[in-house]
Design a protein around this motif. Sequence first.
Motif, PDB file in Angstrom:
ATOM      1  N   ASP A   1      24.370  -5.460  -7.486  1.00  0.00           N
ATOM      2  CA  ASP A   1      23.428  -6.449  -8.036  1.00  0.00           C
ATOM      3  C   ASP A   1      22.888  -7.520  -7.083  1.00  0.00           C
ATOM      4  O   ASP A   1      21.955  -8.229  -7.423  1.00  0.00           O
ATOM      5  N   ARG A   2      23.449  -7.679  -5.896  1.00  0.00           N
ATOM      6  CA  ARG A   2      22.840  -8.554  -4.892  1.00  0.00           C
ATOM      7  C   ARG A   2      22.910  -7.853  -3.534  1.00  0.00           C
ATOM      8  O   ARG A   2      23.923  -7.210  -3.231  1.00  0.00           O
TER       9      ARG A   2
ATOM     10  N   GLU B   1      28.753 -16.894 -14.378  1.00  0.00           N
ATOM     11  CA  GLU B   1      27.719 -17.917 -14.546  1.00  0.00           C
ATOM     12  C   GLU B   1      26.725 -17.605 -15.665  1.00  0.00           C
ATOM     13  O   GLU B   1      26.123 -18.523 -16.208  1.00  0.00           O
ATOM     14  N   SER B   2      26.541 -16.338 -16.002  1.00  0.00           N
ATOM     15  CA  SER B   2      25.489 -15.988 -16.969  1.00  0.00           C
ATOM     16  C   SER B   2      25.971 -14.905 -17.926  1.00  0.00           C
ATOM     17  O   SER B   2      26.952 -14.203 -17.657  1.00  0.00           O
TER      18      SER B   2
ATOM     19  N   ASP C   1      16.058 -10.673 -16.633  1.00  0.00           N
ATOM     20  CA  ASP C   1      17.331 -10.018 -17.006  1.00  0.00           C
ATOM     21  C   ASP C   1      17.187  -9.190 -18.283  1.00  0.00           C
ATOM     22  O   ASP C   1      17.734  -8.109 -18.365  1.00  0.00           O
TER      23      ASP C   1
HETATM   24  O1  GYE Z   1      19.912 -11.948 -12.670  1.00  0.00           O
HETATM   25  C1  GYE Z   1      21.650 -13.467 -13.029  1.00  0.00           C
HETATM   26  C2  GYE Z   1      22.928 -13.624 -12.393  1.00  0.00           C
HETATM   27  O2  GYE Z   1      22.661 -11.105  -9.229  1.00  0.00           O
HETATM   28  C3  GYE Z   1      21.029  -9.920 -10.408  1.00  0.00           C
HETATM   29  O3  GYE Z   1      22.894 -13.019 -11.158  1.00  0.00           O
HETATM   30  C4  GYE Z   1      22.137 -10.887 -10.487  1.00  0.00           C
HETATM   31  C5  GYE Z   1      21.771 -12.203 -11.122  1.00  0.00           C
HETATM   32  C6  GYE Z   1      21.264 -12.123 -12.547  1.00  0.00           C
HETATM   33  O4  GYE Z   1      23.908 -14.333 -12.854  1.00  0.00           O
HETATM   34  O5  GYE Z   1      21.600 -13.656 -14.395  1.00  0.00           O
END
Ligand code: GYE
Length: 297
Positions: A97-98, A20-21, A231
Amino acid sequence: MASSSGHKTLTVGFAQIGAESAWRTAETNSITDTAKKEGINLKFVDAQQQQANQIAAIRSFIAEKVDGIILAPVVATGWDQVLGEAKAAGIPVILVDRSIDASPSLYTTVIVGDYVYQGKADAEYLAKALDGKGNVVELEGTPGSSPQIDRKKGFADYMKAYPDIHIVYDQTGNFTRSGGLQVMEAAIKAVGASNINAVYAQNDDMALGAIQAMQAAGMQPGTTVKVVGIDAVHDALQAIINGTMNFTIQTDLIMGPPAFKAIREALAGVKLPKWIKADQPEFTIANAAAALPTRAY
Ligand code: GYE
């Protein structure tokens, strides 16, 4: 069998959220690059933002008897059953990360930032930049994900002390650039360009999309409209240097080395801390240009 780096050859399953990013793609690269370098046999699954796909991936990793599992959990709830299955199979699970709402006994460790703190840092910057007064558009991340929940809370808690700062529009952009752009277009239509003083985006990609929408509407992001993200990805630092964005705070994405280290340690019987945390430096026009050339991803 030993790889060239001298480690035992490990087989690791990685249930990634998706792409997604820019941050997410860089994290994927960190993990796949490290696996290559360390001679790890990595089974990579892109779950396309679906928890059901991640659960199915974990079940297949268990069936394949992997040595360890890396999971970036898309949402915070609903993991008890499948993580119980991994635990019963004796496979260490490293969350990256989560975080999740589940008993800590169901996973080995979580390598994750302090996302409440990140939301607070954005609020602190904006409260000062707005001189305690103004209208803010909030762009939220994936609903039910730990960074969405925590970043919202950190920001809202800090802003309680600023009754003249109002959130005038608040929608999810699902952590994507196109989502940030669309939500910002809708916010401009609903609220009016001249009534927006700031944008709080829960990640940089949405901030960058919002900047595009504001520029298309003849607004001046970075000057008359303050823009803060989270980020510290490459394009956000570049936007700060260009003057269209004001502030961001780093989310660590060099996830490969600590994740594989955690799996090795867990397999060796080392007791790991439940929360492995990285530094979260902040960036403004004062330090973005110096930082940009040394970014790893
Ligand atoms: O900040 C975001 C993403 O889980 C920390 O997920 C991650 C977040 C991050 O796609 O950009």
